[in-house]
Write an enzyme that holds these catalytic residues in place. Structure first.
Site, PDB file in Angstrom:
ATOM      1  CE  LYS A  43      45.927  -9.014  23.722  1.00  0.00           C
ATOM      2  NZ  LYS A  43      47.089  -8.720  22.861  1.00  0.00           N
TER       3      LYS A  43
HETATM    4  P1  NAD Z   1      42.630  -5.438  13.262  1.00  0.00           P
HETATM    5  O1  NAD Z   1      41.303  -5.440  13.912  1.00  0.00           O
HETATM    6  O2  NAD Z   1      43.213  -4.174  12.808  1.00  0.00           O
HETATM    7  O3  NAD Z   1      42.601  -6.436  11.988  1.00  0.00           O
HETATM    8  C1  NAD Z   1      42.084  -7.734  12.078  1.00  0.00           C
HETATM    9  C2  NAD Z   1      41.992  -8.301  10.677  1.00  0.00           C
HETATM   10  O4  NAD Z   1      41.515  -9.652  10.775  1.00  0.00           O
HETATM   11  C3  NAD Z   1      41.005  -7.558   9.771  1.00  0.00           C
HETATM   12  O5  NAD Z   1      41.556  -7.415   8.472  1.00  0.00           O
HETATM   13  C4  NAD Z   1      39.805  -8.514   9.719  1.00  0.00           C
HETATM   14  O6  NAD Z   1      39.072  -8.415   8.509  1.00  0.00           O
HETATM   15  C5  NAD Z   1      40.508  -9.853   9.809  1.00  0.00           C
HETATM   16  N1  NAD Z   1      39.603 -10.913  10.211  1.00  0.00           N
HETATM   17  C6  NAD Z   1      38.797 -10.973  11.289  1.00  0.00           C
HETATM   18  N2  NAD Z   1      38.054 -12.093  11.263  1.00  0.00           N
HETATM   19  C7  NAD Z   1      38.428 -12.768  10.142  1.00  0.00           C
HETATM   20  C8  NAD Z   1      38.014 -13.983   9.542  1.00  0.00           C
HETATM   21  N3  NAD Z   1      37.089 -14.754  10.111  1.00  0.00           N
HETATM   22  N4  NAD Z   1      38.598 -14.362   8.371  1.00  0.00           N
HETATM   23  C9  NAD Z   1      39.532 -13.587   7.775  1.00  0.00           C
HETATM   24  N5  NAD Z   1      39.959 -12.424   8.303  1.00  0.00           N
HETATM   25  C10 NAD Z   1      39.409 -12.026   9.469  1.00  0.00           C
HETATM   26  O7  NAD Z   1      43.591  -6.204  14.277  1.00  0.00           O
HETATM   27  P2  NAD Z   1      45.180  -6.143  14.361  1.00  0.00           P
HETATM   28  O8  NAD Z   1      45.556  -5.138  15.380  1.00  0.00           O
HETATM   29  O9  NAD Z   1      45.742  -6.067  13.000  1.00  0.00           O
HETATM   30  O10 NAD Z   1      45.487  -7.571  15.010  1.00  0.00           O
HETATM   31  C11 NAD Z   1      45.564  -8.750  14.223  1.00  0.00           C
HETATM   32  C12 NAD Z   1      46.268  -9.835  15.031  1.00  0.00           C
HETATM   33  O11 NAD Z   1      47.567  -9.376  15.410  1.00  0.00           O
HETATM   34  C13 NAD Z   1      45.597 -10.233  16.346  1.00  0.00           C
HETATM   35  O12 NAD Z   1      45.868 -11.594  16.596  1.00  0.00           O
HETATM   36  C14 NAD Z   1      46.317  -9.386  17.380  1.00  0.00           C
HETATM   37  O13 NAD Z   1      46.253  -9.929  18.676  1.00  0.00           O
HETATM   38  C15 NAD Z   1      47.723  -9.464  16.828  1.00  0.00           C
HETATM   39  N6  NAD Z   1      48.613  -8.403  17.280  1.00  0.00           N
HETATM   40  C16 NAD Z   1      48.312  -7.092  17.086  1.00  0.00           C
HETATM   41  C17 NAD Z   1      49.209  -6.111  17.502  1.00  0.00           C
HETATM   42  C18 NAD Z   1      48.961  -4.647  17.231  1.00  0.00           C
HETATM   43  O14 NAD Z   1      49.865  -3.851  17.504  1.00  0.00           O
HETATM   44  N7  NAD Z   1      47.843  -4.267  16.686  1.00  0.00           N
HETATM   45  C19 NAD Z   1      50.384  -6.478  18.175  1.00  0.00           C
HETATM   46  C20 NAD Z   1      50.682  -7.821  18.348  1.00  0.00           C
HETATM   47  C21 NAD Z   1      49.777  -8.777  17.901  1.00  0.00           C
END
Ligand code: NAD
Length: 466
Positions: free
Chosen positions: A140
């Protein structure tokens, strides 16, 4: 005579469940000089892994190896801002384990990125890749910055300089980053281009990252893969938890990549998304949101706030609901649902809001969204928690498909990607179910057990050099 395919496993994994007394975990902490800290996300993750390792009788040396990443790199690099000034950024790349294959894991651009966060996420990647049986290890990385405050050019220069800083330790055959919070396909395109410029001798330099735009070697289906995987797993497990997805009530914490895709896909399967919260606010709609319109609105406005009834969004024949009504954080968590999908950041479900949650299943779209104290409250209330290493492994599964396509110079169509993704998710869910029945434990521990069994087999076969 036929050889027993489970022989390697049998020699290192106790055949029956045994109680976890925490003794082995304490031994690992003592030997590595690690201090206990219940609020540290890395130590929380290690605790969960060591608990599972202890239950299956994984050897002590494997527990020691998994308790620390193989490599931790911190870099500092200057970037010119649009006004001519320079800002110094801090970046990380943590390579947790590569026994199963090249390190794999996303790049996060966020103002709160820290070494311990990145270490925890890298460890989760090791466990996730093993559980979903893709031949990758765990890594990561990230840059401490607020990408929303950077212009497009500043973001591009930050990405390119970060790539230069970590280029010596990554590569299409050694460590393959991907998008995560705060990064996307465009960032991957800049990153891949920079790496390819730096390594003209490598014929396949663009394969250094996955999650690229389709036009430059990305896979169709990668953008929605994590959300789709969440729904595939929920669909596999829900019936035996007494939930029919058709008509199920769903709430989402986070409406970015993972959250908005999970919402759109689960709504396609007949569920109703009745409450959503992100960093800009919380909304409810008893009729079910128009999840597509909400995704478009959140993308355009940087969040869901303002998507209220009678404002953004278009009505559809099946879904008369436009926007929602603003609600408080407590009202959001307290909304009665069948499935609650945390898809924002780590550690958001804590002891306090876990008491408010009124859900049958928590499907962890985000990584490590539940604190151990929050989890205790939820399990006591009888809430089923589908852990992140199972639930959100669809992203890395399709990243693996992208990497395979890049390496073999072929492209798959969306039907093949969807079918392969579903197969990987369903098998990972079944592995977890099996471990759960065998060891009579909660689902998180079962997922770690199913993952560790594979890692332990590989260590047993490969041995430790020399
Ligand atoms: P992203 O940046 O697209 O979305 C993040 C979301 O979290 C947004 O809607 C944002 O408004 C919200 N957020 C941030 N701070 C917040 C708060 N304090 N209160 C409420 N909402 C809040 O990110 P993503 O790619 O969707 O990733 C989200 C999670 O999924 C992370 O933990 C990431 O590690 C995990 N993840 C992502 C992927 C991927 O393919 N993108 C794969 C596996 C895991």
């Amino acid at each position: 005579m036929m050889s027993n395919p489970n022989a390697a496993q049998a020699s290192i994994v106790a055949p029956t469940s045994r109680p976890h007394d925490g003794f082995q975990t304490s031994r690992v902490y003592d030997e590595l000089g690690m201090q206990r800290d219940p609020n540290n996300v890395y130590l929380q993750t290690i605790d969960a892994v060591l608990t599972a390792a202890d239950i299956v009788g994984a050897p002590h040396h494997l527990q020691l190896i998994l308790a620390q990443p193989k490599n931790e790199t911190m870099v500092h690099f200057p970037v010119q801002m649009d006004d001519g000034s320079y800002a110094l950024f801090k970046g990380y790349r943590v390579q947790h384990n590569n026994a199963l294959g090249p390190y794999k894991g996303g790049l996060r651009f966020h103002e709160h990125v820290s070494l311990d966060d990145v270490k925890a996420l890298a460890l989760l990647m090791t466990m996730k890749c093993s559980l979903v049986r893709v031949p990758f290890g765990g890594g990561k990385g990230g840059v401490k910055c607020d990408p929303r405050k950077l212009s497009r050019d500043e973001l591009m220069r930050t990405t390119r300089r970060f790539c230069v800083a970590i280029a010596p330790m990554i590569g299409p055959d050694t460590d393959i980053p991907a998008p995560d919070v705060g990064t996307n396909a465009q960032v991957m395109a800049w990153f891949a281009d920079t790496y390819a410029q730096l390594t003209p001798d490598k014929p396949n330099g663009m394969a250094v990252v996955t999650g690229k735009p389709v036009e430059i070697g990305g896979s169709v289906g990668r953008e929605k893969a994590t959300g789709q995987g969440v729904v595939d797993v929920v669909a596999e497990l829900a019936p035996e938890m007494g939930i029919d997805l058709k008509g199920a009530r769903v709430s989402l914490l986070g409406y970015g990549n993972v959250g908005s895709w999970a919402a759109r896909i689960i709504a396609d399967r007949g569920a109703k998304v009745v409450a959503v919260m992100d960093h800009t606010g919380a909304l409810a709609n008893e009729n079910g949101f128009d999840t597509v319109a909400l995704a478009e609105y959140a993308k355009e406005h940087g969040g869901i706030a303002g998507f209220e009834k009678g404002r953004g969004g278009t009505a559809t024949a099946n879904n008369p609901g436009l926007g929602g009504d603003p609600i408080s954080e407590k009202e959001f968590y307290s909304t009665k649902v069948d499935v609650f999908i945390p898809a924002a950041l780590e550690q958001m479900i804590n002891e306090e809001n876990a008491e408010w949650i009124d859900a049958k299943i928590i499907a962890e779209g985000a990584n490590a969204p539940t604190t151990p104290m929050g989890e205790r409250v939820l399990l006591k209330k009888g809430v089923e928690i589908i852990p992140a290493i199972l639930c959100n492994s669809g992203g890395v599964a399709v990243s693996y498909f992208e990497w395979v396509q890049n390496k073999s110079h072929v492209t798959w169509d969306i039907e093949r990607v969807d079918e392969e993704l579903n197969r990987h998710m369903v098998l990972a869910a079944r592995r977890t179910k099996l471990a759960r029945h065998r060891y009579e434990c909660d689902m998180r521990t079962a997922a770690y057990i199913a993952s560790l069994e594979q890692i332990a087999k590989v260590y047993n076969l490969r041995g430790i050099f020399p």
